[in-house]
Design an enzyme around this catalytic site. Structure first.
Site, PDB file in Angstrom:
ATOM      1  N   ASP A  15       0.944  -1.291  -0.012  1.00 58.31           N
ATOM      2  CA  ASP A  15       0.430  -0.005  -0.141  1.00 58.31           C
ATOM      3  C   ASP A  15       0.670   0.832  -0.192  1.00 58.31           C
ATOM      4  OD1 ASP A  15      -2.177   1.455   0.788  1.00 58.31           O
ATOM      5  OD2 ASP A  15      -1.829   1.405   1.840  1.00 58.31           O
ATOM      6  N   SER A  16       0.088   1.744   0.101  1.00 59.83           N
ATOM      7  CA  SER A  16       1.067   3.988  -0.142  1.00 59.83           C
ATOM      8  C   SER A  16       0.970   4.123   1.748  1.00 59.83           C
ATOM      9  CB  SER A  16       0.339   5.091  -0.267  1.00 59.83           C
ATOM     10  OG  SER A  16      -0.892   4.846  -0.455  1.00 59.83           O
ATOM     11  N   CYS A  79      -4.599  -1.737  -1.533  1.00 57.95           N
ATOM     12  CA  CYS A  79      -4.910   0.053  -2.016  1.00 57.95           C
ATOM     13  C   CYS A  79      -5.194  -0.149  -3.362  1.00 57.95           C
ATOM     14  CB  CYS A  79      -3.824   0.548  -2.619  1.00 57.95           C
ATOM     15  SG  CYS A  79      -3.661   1.789  -3.121  1.00 57.95           S
ATOM     16  N   GLU A 156      -3.750   7.968   9.378  1.00 60.85           N
ATOM     17  CA  GLU A 156      -2.677   6.916   9.346  1.00 60.85           C
ATOM     18  C   GLU A 156      -2.194   7.803  10.781  1.00 60.85           C
ATOM     19  OE1 GLU A 156       0.419   6.614   7.617  1.00 60.85           O
ATOM     20  OE2 GLU A 156      -0.460   5.518   5.813  1.00 60.85           O
ATOM     21  N   CYS A 187     -11.039   2.508  -0.094  1.00 56.59           N
ATOM     22  CA  CYS A 187     -10.043   2.965   0.145  1.00 56.59           C
ATOM     23  C   CYS A 187      -9.250   2.493   1.781  1.00 56.59           C
ATOM     24  CB  CYS A 187      -9.601   3.938   0.880  1.00 56.59           C
ATOM     25  SG  CYS A 187      -8.510   4.533   1.694  1.00 56.59           S
ATOM     26  N   HIS A 189      -7.140   2.448   3.937  1.00 57.84           N
ATOM     27  CA  HIS A 189      -6.640   3.447   5.249  1.00 57.84           C
ATOM     28  C   HIS A 189      -8.399   3.189   5.845  1.00 57.84           C
ATOM     29  CE1 HIS A 189      -3.520   4.379   3.819  1.00 57.84           C
ATOM     30  NE2 HIS A 189      -3.119   4.640   4.295  1.00 57.84           N
TER      31      HIS A 189
HETATM   32  N1  DGL Z   1      -5.184   3.429   0.932  1.00 62.88           N
HETATM   33  C1  DGL Z   1      -5.436   3.534   0.010  1.00 62.88           C
HETATM   34  C2  DGL Z   1      -6.060   2.929  -0.939  1.00 62.88           C
HETATM   35  O1  DGL Z   1      -6.787   1.775  -0.343  1.00 62.88           O
HETATM   36  C3  DGL Z   1      -4.737   5.309  -1.096  1.00 62.88           C
HETATM   37  C4  DGL Z   1      -4.246   6.093   0.101  1.00 62.88           C
HETATM   38  C5  DGL Z   1      -3.565   7.006  -0.448  1.00 62.88           C
HETATM   39  O2  DGL Z   1      -2.085   7.094  -0.892  1.00 62.88           O
HETATM   40  O3  DGL Z   1      -4.452   8.141  -1.264  1.00 62.88           O
HETATM   41  O4  DGL Z   1      -7.140   3.779  -2.021  1.00 62.88           O
END
Ligand code: DGL
Length: 271
Positions: A15-16, A79, A156, A187, A189
């Site tokens: 992931d990012s 992600c 985060e 997402c 996150h």
């Molecule tokens: N966790 C990521 C997703 O599922 C992306 C978050 C990001 O870096 O913008 O889209």
């Protein structure tokens, strides 16, 4: 897939940032017998604001690089923002299975009686992939889109021990409040903010994410049985980042709860 007795299949979660932990959690809970490695591209975070070509190149380069150095059996692109565009490129570059995650529109449409809210990154809500998914699977249920990077940042921060500001969360989710009965956490996150999001929407709104479906997919691809009820032990899986993470000490503390050792910075050579 053939796994000899002493080779435990290794799953790479990518992931990012920390969002992929929500997917890892689901996979690990179901398959604690597997080995895990986590890589996050914090150097290019947030992915939701990157041009598509940059995102494709980064993900392919980083994932291919770690796959050549480590014995990985399956890649999970945990992600949504990346999965909506990089999967075909990655599958072409690698000779191991790649599983991605996309917003759970179909299960949401199956239970919604009013309207669905798709909460994702600014990039995901714009992608043709997402719009195709909606027209194919929403079964005529209205889907309201909300793209937010702030929510990603809040996840985060939460992982680094910061309390989520519910007023700010409410303000961010305001366009959907009282307008939907199902929210898709599009997402990875966002499941990390599940309890706070639920609190803001109230108990009448059902929250749906793709974590469990991904876990089942990983099990099916690796042909492993769920050992969900096996005794949990303390794990020390490796986790790599593409740059030094901010507030590293707090992050490492948060990661320890998920069973990870402190973050190591990936020594990355350009191909
Ligand atoms: N966790 C990521 C997703 O599922 C992306 C978050 C990001 O870096 O913008 O889209």
């Amino acid at each position: 897939m053939d796994h000899s007795a002493n080779s435990i299949p290794k799953v790479l979660i990518f992931d990012s940032g920390v969002g992929g932990l929500s997917v890892y959690q689901q996979i690990q809970a179901r398959y604690p017998q597997l080995d895990y490695l986590y890589l996050f591209d914090n150097e290019a975070y947030p992915y939701g604001e990157l041009p598509e070509q940059v995102l494709i190149e980064r993900v392919v380069k980083l994932v291919a690089n770690i796959v050549t150095k480590q014995r990985i059996d399956i890649v999970v692109i945990a992600c949504n923002t990346a999965s909506t565009i990089v999967l075909p490129h990655l599958r072409q570059a690698l000779n191991i299975p790649v599983v991605g995650v996309v917003p759970a529109i179909k299960p949401a449409a199956a239970i919604s009686k009013q309207a669905i809210g798709l909460i994702a990154t600014p990039a995901t809500v714009k992608r043709p992939y997402t719009h195709d998914l909606i027209s194919q699977f929403s079964s005529g249920v209205k889907v309201k889109l909300l793209g937010s990077t702030r929510l990603v940042m809040m996840a985060e921060e939460k992982l680094r021990g910061k309390t989520v500001n519910l007023d700010e969360l409410k303000e961010t989710l305001l366009p959907l409040i009282n307008k939907i009965d199902v929210a898709v956490l599009g997402c990875t996150h966002f499941p990390l903010l599940r309890s706070e999001i639920q609190q803001v929407f109230g108990s009448k709104v059902t929250l749906i994410d793709s974590g469990e479906a991904i876990a089942m997919r990983v099990g099916a691809v690796l042909q492993v049985e769920s050992q969900k009820n096996s005794q949990s032990k303390k794990n020390h899986y490796s986790i790599y980042s593409s740059a030094a993470p901010w507030d590293g000490a707090a992050l490492n503390k948060g990661l320890e709860h998920f069973g990870f050792s402190p973050v190591e910075i990936l020594q990355f050579q350009d191909a």
